[in-house]
Structures are given as C-alpha cells and as structure tokens.
Design a protein around this motif. Structure first.
Motif, mmCIF file in Angstrom:
data_model
loop_
_atom_site.group_PDB
_atom_site.id
_atom_site.type_symbol
_atom_site.label_atom_id
_atom_site.label_comp_id
_atom_site.label_asym_id
_atom_site.label_seq_id
_atom_site.Cartn_x
_atom_site.Cartn_y
_atom_site.Cartn_z
ATOM 1 N N ASP A 76 35.175 -12.933 -16.562
ATOM 2 C CA ASP A 76 36.406 -11.812 -16.772
ATOM 3 C C ASP A 76 35.686 -10.678 -17.879
ATOM 4 O O ASP A 76 36.235 -9.647 -17.443
ATOM 5 C CB ASP A 76 37.346 -12.604 -17.490
ATOM 6 C CG ASP A 76 38.155 -13.630 -16.633
ATOM 7 O OD1 ASP A 76 37.852 -13.637 -15.366
ATOM 8 O OD2 ASP A 76 38.950 -14.460 -17.024
ATOM 9 N N ALA A 77 35.131 -10.988 -18.708
ATOM 10 C CA ALA A 77 34.591 -9.701 -19.558
ATOM 11 C C ALA A 77 33.332 -8.826 -18.974
ATOM 12 O O ALA A 77 33.694 -7.812 -18.836
ATOM 13 C CB ALA A 77 34.257 -10.248 -20.937
ATOM 14 N N VAL A 78 32.480 -9.934 -18.614
ATOM 15 C CA VAL A 78 31.127 -9.039 -18.371
ATOM 16 C C VAL A 78 31.185 -8.440 -17.011
ATOM 17 O O VAL A 78 30.754 -7.527 -16.649
ATOM 18 C CB VAL A 78 29.920 -10.029 -18.585
ATOM 19 C CG1 VAL A 78 28.755 -9.245 -18.254
ATOM 20 C CG2 VAL A 78 29.858 -10.507 -20.023
ATOM 21 N N LEU A 79 31.544 -9.350 -15.881
ATOM 22 C CA LEU A 79 31.540 -8.821 -14.720
ATOM 23 C C LEU A 79 32.703 -7.912 -14.200
ATOM 24 O O LEU A 79 32.314 -6.898 -13.670
ATOM 25 C CB LEU A 79 31.454 -10.008 -13.754
ATOM 26 C CG LEU A 79 30.487 -10.999 -13.777
ATOM 27 C CD1 LEU A 79 30.450 -12.089 -12.574
ATOM 28 C CD2 LEU A 79 29.142 -10.340 -13.526
ATOM 29 N N THR A 80 33.925 -7.972 -15.081
ATOM 30 C CA THR A 80 34.738 -7.009 -14.638
ATOM 31 C C THR A 80 34.129 -5.654 -15.391
ATOM 32 O O THR A 80 34.407 -4.558 -14.742
ATOM 33 C CB THR A 80 36.176 -7.550 -15.576
ATOM 34 O OG1 THR A 80 36.516 -8.654 -14.949
ATOM 35 C CG2 THR A 80 37.214 -6.372 -15.433
ATOM 36 N N ARG A 81 33.630 -5.603 -16.482
ATOM 37 C CA ARG A 81 33.014 -4.614 -17.141
ATOM 38 C C ARG A 81 32.046 -3.852 -16.109
ATOM 39 O O ARG A 81 32.153 -2.753 -15.757
ATOM 40 C CB ARG A 81 32.325 -4.670 -18.324
ATOM 41 C CG ARG A 81 31.632 -3.787 -18.848
ATOM 42 C CD ARG A 81 30.545 -4.250 -20.043
ATOM 43 N NE ARG A 81 29.761 -3.133 -20.380
ATOM 44 C CZ ARG A 81 29.902 -2.331 -21.382
ATOM 45 N NH1 ARG A 81 30.680 -2.447 -22.314
ATOM 46 N NH2 ARG A 81 28.999 -1.274 -21.416
ATOM 47 N N LYS A 95 32.395 -0.058 -15.032
ATOM 48 C CA LYS A 95 31.272 0.618 -15.111
ATOM 49 C C LYS A 95 30.292 0.173 -13.861
ATOM 50 O O LYS A 95 29.249 0.038 -13.928
ATOM 51 C CB LYS A 95 30.322 0.451 -16.329
ATOM 52 C CG LYS A 95 31.126 0.806 -17.660
ATOM 53 C CD LYS A 95 30.034 0.544 -19.087
ATOM 54 C CE LYS A 95 30.924 0.982 -20.121
ATOM 55 N NZ LYS A 95 31.056 2.529 -20.260
ATOM 56 N N ALA A 96 31.115 0.413 -12.729
ATOM 57 C CA ALA A 96 30.472 -0.009 -11.483
ATOM 58 C C ALA A 96 29.129 0.878 -11.117
ATOM 59 O O ALA A 96 28.204 0.267 -10.557
ATOM 60 C CB ALA A 96 31.534 0.093 -10.335
ATOM 61 N N ASP A 134 31.196 -7.303 -26.517
ATOM 62 C CA ASP A 134 29.956 -7.964 -26.314
ATOM 63 C C ASP A 134 29.405 -7.597 -25.127
ATOM 64 O O ASP A 134 28.268 -7.755 -24.735
ATOM 65 C CB ASP A 134 30.473 -9.501 -26.127
ATOM 66 C CG ASP A 134 31.090 -9.983 -27.338
ATOM 67 O OD1 ASP A 134 30.647 -9.862 -28.455
ATOM 68 O OD2 ASP A 134 32.224 -10.742 -27.425
ATOM 69 N N GLY A 135 30.158 -6.914 -24.119
ATOM 70 C CA GLY A 135 29.805 -6.481 -22.789
ATOM 71 C C GLY A 135 28.481 -5.775 -22.659
ATOM 72 O O GLY A 135 27.670 -6.048 -21.738
ATOM 73 N N ALA A 136 28.373 -4.592 -23.634
ATOM 74 C CA ALA A 136 27.106 -3.819 -23.335
ATOM 75 C C ALA A 136 26.014 -4.810 -23.660
ATOM 76 O O ALA A 136 25.166 -4.669 -22.670
ATOM 77 C CB ALA A 136 27.227 -2.790 -24.541
ATOM 78 N N ALA A 137 26.016 -5.405 -24.703
ATOM 79 C CA ALA A 137 24.682 -6.459 -24.742
ATOM 80 C C ALA A 137 24.568 -7.603 -23.747
ATOM 81 O O ALA A 137 23.207 -7.852 -23.099
ATOM 82 C CB ALA A 137 24.841 -7.295 -26.196
ATOM 83 N N GLU A 138 25.468 -7.976 -23.039
ATOM 84 C CA GLU A 138 25.436 -9.036 -21.835
ATOM 85 C C GLU A 138 25.041 -8.132 -20.709
ATOM 86 O O GLU A 138 24.264 -8.775 -19.887
ATOM 87 C CB GLU A 138 26.938 -9.591 -21.702
ATOM 88 C CG GLU A 138 27.574 -10.526 -22.694
ATOM 89 C CD GLU A 138 26.535 -11.673 -23.115
ATOM 90 O OE1 GLU A 138 26.025 -12.080 -21.771
ATOM 91 O OE2 GLU A 138 26.377 -11.907 -23.963
ATOM 92 N N GLY A 150 34.630 -19.094 -27.759
ATOM 93 C CA GLY A 150 34.939 -19.163 -26.501
ATOM 94 C C GLY A 150 35.658 -17.645 -25.831
ATOM 95 O O GLY A 150 36.025 -17.651 -24.654
ATOM 96 N N GLN A 151 35.478 -16.881 -26.676
ATOM 97 C CA GLN A 151 35.883 -15.454 -26.418
ATOM 98 C C GLN A 151 34.804 -14.665 -26.210
ATOM 99 O O GLN A 151 34.004 -14.290 -26.909
ATOM 100 C CB GLN A 151 36.958 -14.855 -27.502
ATOM 101 C CG GLN A 151 37.748 -15.702 -28.039
ATOM 102 C CD GLN A 151 38.947 -15.879 -26.991
ATOM 103 O OE1 GLN A 151 39.494 -14.915 -26.211
ATOM 104 N NE2 GLN A 151 39.731 -16.944 -26.735
ATOM 105 N N VAL A 152 34.617 -13.837 -25.022
ATOM 106 C CA VAL A 152 33.995 -12.618 -24.856
ATOM 107 C C VAL A 152 34.589 -11.477 -24.561
ATOM 108 O O VAL A 152 35.445 -11.230 -23.706
ATOM 109 C CB VAL A 152 33.175 -13.282 -23.535
ATOM 110 C CG1 VAL A 152 31.905 -12.072 -23.293
ATOM 111 C CG2 VAL A 152 32.451 -14.649 -23.518
ATOM 112 N N GLY A 153 34.201 -10.445 -25.213
ATOM 113 C CA GLY A 153 34.746 -8.983 -25.281
ATOM 114 C C GLY A 153 34.263 -8.145 -24.324
ATOM 115 O O GLY A 153 32.876 -8.044 -24.420
#
Ligand code: FMN
Length: 200
Positions: A85-90, A95-96, A51-55, A44-47
């Motif tokens: 929280d992890a992927v969209l925040t990133r 990295k907007a 993990d964010g770069a692959a996502e 349940g944890q997404v970093g």
C-alpha cells in the motif's frame, strides 16, 4: 549489478523455525541480502513518504526481488500488504515515471512456507484451492508492476519438519535462489498502464 534482495515478512522471526532457517541459508549466498521487514517496521506501519523513498531506493538497487513469508490465512502477513500500500502505490501511482517505470522488468519470486502439506492444496484437498490460485493477488501485483513472475518456491508442512528435513529445505531454497538468479526473462517493455495514474 547482480543483487538478489529478499524481503522477509515474518510477524516474529524469533519464533520462526522454517523462515529463520531459509533466511539463514540465503544469507550465505553472495550478492544476496535478506531484510527483516518486521524488524524494520515493528509497529506494522509503512509511510508512503516517510519510508517510501528508502524502500524505493532499496528495490531499485536490486537485480531481482524475493518476497519471503509464511502463508497465513491463505494470504501473506499484514505487513506485506502495508508495504504494498505504501511502497508500490508510491512507486507506481505517485512516482510512476521516475520510480515505477525503472522497477519494471525486475524479476520477482515468492518464497512462502505453508503449515499444511502439499496434498491439502487443490480440489479434493483440505484447502481446496491450489497454491497457484492463492498466489493470484500477488501475481496480479507483479503483472501490474511489470515484474516478471518466476514460479514460486513453496515449503510445505513447514511447522512439522525434523532438523534433517529443515536442513534439506534450506539447501533446496539455496538451489532455487541460484536458479532464480540465473533466470533471464524476456525484457519488459514499459507499458502505458505502468505510467497510468489511476487517481490515487
Ligand atoms: C495466523 C496463522 C495463520 C496460518 N494460516 C495458514 C494457512 O492458511 N495455510 C497454511 O498452510 N498454513 C497456515 N499457517 C501455518 C504457517 O504457515 C506456518 O506455521 C509457517 O509457515 C511456519 O513457518 P515459521 O516456522 O517460519 O513460522 C498459519 C499460521 C498462523 C500463525
């Protein structure tokens, strides 16, 4: 590129009837990929960075995105929030300019299953609020991210469907996915707010 990416957020797809049937039908479509996010993140944890770069890469490789999930407590399962929280925040805060600005313009559709019947959703119904109202946080997310919002696909009474009704629901989902793939929303201009870092 013509690729539909379906991110499936079901807490336990092995116990699912509705989402499992919809996902199985979707997998038969060409240029369509269904990702079981719970299998990808069993804890349940997404970093954001692990993990964010692959996502982000997976999202940026899609022509359109579907978020599929069972409605739970008038919301989505917790993993979808962890993913946001992890992927969209990133992508939109950290990295907007290199990620978020590139994802903007990718159409988004929600495909949700609800245990209750359609009549329960609305004033006078058991749940009082409409599905559209319940979808407001996701609509706000789509707006903030510049993702054109397609009308959601909702399967009601999802826990009580006969085998025949479930087969019909799967066929309707395929039709909805084809309609979504054919949808051409107006191009989204990257607004300054997409590039704005709000201090995360
Ligand atoms: C913890 C939990 C909360 C739920 N909350 C709702 C809800 O708010 N509204 C609703 O219509 N159904 C609710 N349900 C029913 C699920 O939406 C329904 O069981 C699911 O969509 C069926 O899909 P599945 O066969 O893929 O699991 C809830 C189910 C669980 C387990």
């Amino acid at each position: 590129m013509n690729r539909t990416l379906i991110l499936l957020f079901h807490p336990d797809i092995t116990k699912s009837r509705a989402n499992a049937a919809l996902a199985a039908a979707a997998r038969q479509l060409p240029d369509t990929e269904v990702i079981d996010m719970q299998a990808r993140y069993p804890g349940g944890q997404v970093g954001m960075f692990t993990d964010g770069a692959a996502e982000a890469e997976m999202l940026l490789g899609a022509s359109r995105i579907v978020l599929q999930f069972p409605i739970q407590w008038y919301s989505s399962p917790a993993l979808l929030k962890a993913w946001q929280d992890a992927v969209l925040t990133r992508m939109y805060y950290v990295k907007a300019s290199t990620e978020g600005a590139r994802l903007a313009g990718t159409p988004l559709m929600i495909a949700a299953t609800a245990g209750n019947v359609a009549e329960a959703y609305g004033p006078g119904g058991q749940n009082h609020y409409t599905i559209s109202e319940i979808m407001t946080p996701l609509k706000a997310m789509a707006h903030r991210c510049g993702l054109p919002w397609h009308a959601p696909h909702i399967l009601f009474a999802a826990g009580h469907l006969s085998d025949g009704a479930l087969a019909d629901a799967a066929a309707h989902y395929v039709t909805a996915l084809k309609r979504f793939a054919a949808w051409a929303p107006a191009p989204v201009a990257v607004s300054p707010s997409i590039l704005q870092n709000e201090g995360v």
